[in-house]
Design a protein around this motif. Structure first.
Motif: not given
Length: 737
Positions: A385-392
């Motif tokens: 839940l509510c995970v935020s992932i960045k490129h790359n």
């Protein structure tokens, strides 16, 4: 100002195809006549029929251009305007009923321009319909506008004669800058999209793919839209340049434009209220409901969009569902689940069997200065839940992410891991083999779930749903080596061993792990390159993970070795060794192509065949998939056996009756351990006091969630385990009389 031109009313319904595009000796109806396969013989109206039609309030520019079948009934045509050549099939005094909608056969209160209408259609209050071929027993009710233009392409990324390249539709998948764009086409498989988007440096291959697509379709302008037999369309605003198969159901849609909607009796597609779909391909058995917005997209078979979902510049694989959320510039392989209103995917390649939860921000690009980021996730990707992932960022198969904001790019290479952030210590933490230790119930259950949901009517690509397969096992081998290396590195640092001995780190780590040295518990073991930051990435429970990874590789190999022996009646060790020696088995690299696993050499051969024109069409590419799928069971078996010998560090000559007996005993132990893990991971949900506190008694809890003892999946797994053990006992008796 708007460019509104005036033309004589007598021209309405005619000159659909410009004269310069009509072949010599043909008329403007030549393509329409090819498309209409009804076999109906038409005739002109009789004077009596014209009199009845006029009496019923109908009008036309030319009664001679209304052609009808012998079973035409003029009493069933009322208050309609006809323009151009219109052909009408059988009309009989019946009503058609579908889902409690009862509509009388006939044409009522509609404007019909140059259309072919099948037998016993029910067309009522269609304000404007032009250049469509309508099948038999079709229901069209309350439609504002339904037309086909001369340059209609029905969602395919082709160009009609005379069109400029700027008119072509592309899907800009996997990357927002269009660097991986592909041309959509009817029948496009996820493997096609993957091949086209991956090998961008291979200009010859990309040109071949464009050629394949362009020669798949005729480029002459003037094809009519079609609506297949028994399709029902009601209360819909705009339908422009849409080809619709049989038995489809469309109700309350706002706008459908430039689409192919494939449907058939055993795989019916449905589109519901408030949907706006533009420039897309919708395969068999799809469901699209409740305010969906989709633009430049392909939906593979048996997939769903629901509850305000947005799908833009993306390919959605088969047996997938997206609800509420937004997906942009993505290529998603089969068996994907994504729900809840505030989650989205952007510029992503998701290899299937994935589940995206509420609040997930998968593929945010705000740490970059351009639209050039990408995210790749292997099979079984499951952020919390509510995970935020960045490129790359890139993730191995069956990676699960705990809730958190991952502020740096990630490269997680260890499969079946739980990744989390320890805020107190400012560390990234990786727990390998988490799925096997703590979530075996879900891991095992998902295999059966995905298989049962695979309702594709055209299984062109063989999809692997098992969690032990060539792709995951190859990652397990790499993970075992990595665990040895980082354990050795940590030991050398702990023991202040000079850097001159660093080259021996993996050997030292292997010895420690294989001997289960207690000193491992004292080590701080980190993995380099897991995160683009200066904080350490800590690997936990490394001994347990190492043992499990080795055990699962062996289990995979033993099962397939025994299956190979049984299927070929090799119950003599010498016969088995001889057969395996002749196979010359080696563990190869494998690739996931749209959910279908292929040896890497097969992918390279496919590319070579395309380069050398041995393969000249998408149909031949799909035939290659089918052939590879037909070999998959054998190829997977050989990979598994090669994996077993490699992990055991022996060759075929070392195989003996005694060793086989040991392996059979090990397989039984592992299967029983898997069952125990399944039961334990599910039982904790029943024993959790924070779950129990919602109920005033055990009886209430049992009534609401069911008794643990009655869990049908666990009961089934117990039966499977008992049968597995019985079968191995029988095999052992055959090998060791």
């Amino acid at each position: 100002m708007n460019n509104i031109s005036k033309h004589p009313l007598s021209d309405l319904g005619y000159n659909f195809i410009e004269k310069k595009f009509i072949p010599k000796g043909k008329d403007e109806y030549y393509l329409r006549n090819i498309q209409n396969r009804s076999g109906t013989s038409y005739r002109q109206l009789t004077a009596f029929e014209i009199e009845v039609l006029v009496k019923n309030g109908n009008s036309t520019d030319n009664w001679n251009n209304i052609l009808v079948s012998d079973a035409f009934n003029p009493d069933l045509v009322k208050s309609c305007k006809f323009y151009g050549l219109t052909r009408i099939g059988k009309l009989e005094p019946y009503y058609l009923e579908f889902n409690d909608l009862k509509v009388e056969v006939g044409l009522y209160n509609s404007t019909i321009i140059s259309c072919d209408l099948g037998d016993n259609v029910a067309i009522n209050h269609v304000n404007y319909i032009s250049h469509y071929i309508i099948g038999n027993e079709v229901v069209l009710v309350q439609i504002d506008e339904m037309k086909t233009t001369t340059h209609a392409k029905f969602g395919n990324g082709i160009l009609k004669d005379g069109e400029n390249e700027s008119a072509r539709i592309w899907l800009e998948i996997c990357n927002e800058n269009g660097g991986r764009k592909v041309i959509p086409f009817n029948g496009m498989q996820p493997g096609d999209a993957w091949l086209w988007s991956r090998f961008r440096e291979d200009e010859k291959l990309l040109k071949k793919f464009i050629e394949f697509t362009e020669k798949e379709y005729r480029t002459e302008p003037g094809y009519y839209g079609k609506v297949g037999d028994r399709t029902v369309i009601k209360n819909t605003n705009i339908i422009n340049d849409v080809w619709i198969g049989s038995d489809a159901y469309i109700k309350g849609a706002n706008k459908l434009k430039n689409l192919t909607i494939k449907s058939r009796p055993d795989a019916k597609s449905q589109i519901g209220e408030g949907c706006e779909l533009v420039n897309g391909i919708i395969d068999f058995g799809c469901r699209i409901f409740y305010g969906v917005k989709a633009v430049r997209f392909v939906m593979a078979s048996n997939s769903q969009l629901k509850y305000g979902a947005r799908l833009i510049n993306s390919y959605l694989g088969s047996n997938a569902t997206i609800s509420c959320c937004e997906v942009l510039n993505s290529l998603i392989f089969p068996a994907h689940e994504q729900h809840h209103n505030n989650s989205f995917l952007c510029a992503a390649l998701i290899l299937g069997q994935s589940n995206i939860p509420a609040g997930a921000t998968i593929g945010s690009n705000h740490n970059s200065r351009g639209a050039d980021g990408e995210m790749q996730a292997g099979r079984g990707f499951w952020p919390g839940l509510c995970v935020s992932i960045k490129h790359n960022s890139k993730f191995a198969n069956f990676t699960i992410l705990a809730k958190g904001d991952y502020d740096y790019e990630l490269n997680i290479t260890i499969p079946f891991s739980l990744v989390s952030i320890n805020e107190a210590k400012n560390t990234l933490e990786i727990m390998p083999a988490y799925w096997f230790m703590y979530n075996m119930y879900a891991l095992q259950r998902n295999v059966a779930k995905y298989e049962s949901r695979d309702n594709r009517v055209e299984k062109i690509q063989h999809i692997e749903y098992g969690y032990l397969a060539p792709d995951t096992v190859n990652e397990l081998f790499e993970a075992v080596e990595l665990l040895e290396e980082i354990t050795g590195n940590a030991f050398q640092q702990h023991s202040n061993i000079s850097t001159s001995a660093i080259g021996k780190a993996r050997q030292a780590g292997r010895e420690l792990l294989q001997s289960r040295s207690k000193i491992i518990d004292e080590l701080v073991i980190t993995v380099p390159g897991a995160e683009n930051s200066k904080r350490p990435a800590i690997v936990s429970k490394i001994q347990k993970a190492y043992d499990i990874f080795n055990g699962m590789i062996r289990f995979y190999g033993i099962n397939h070795l025994l299956q190979f022996a049984e299927e070929n009646n090799f119950f003599s060790i010498n016969d088995l060794k001889k057969a395996l020696t002749e196979k010359n088995i080696i563990r190869e690299k494998w690739t996931n192509i749209g959910g279908q696993l292929m040896p890497e050499k097969s992918v390279m051969q496919l590319k070579k065949n395309i380069h050398t024109s041995k393969i000249n069409s998408w149909q031949q590419v799909h035939d290659y998939y089918l052939a590879a799928g037909g070999r998959y069971t054998v190829d997977k078996t050989m990979h598994a056996i090669a994996s077993l010998f490699e992990i055991a560090k022996i060759n075929v000559d070392a195989l003996s009756t005694e060793l086989l007996a040991e392996w059979i005993a090990e397989a039984k132990r592992t299967q029983k351990w898997i069952l125990a893990q399944i039961e334990a991971s599910r039982k904790k949900d029943y024993d959790n006091p924070f779950r129990q506190m919602m109920y005033t008694s055990q009886e209430e809890m049992d009534a609401v969630v069911g008794r643990f003892e009655d869990n049908s999946f666990i009961i089934e797994q117990r039966k499977i385990t008992a049968e597995f053990v019985r079968k191995l006992n029988s095999l052992q008796k055959k090998f060791v009389p």
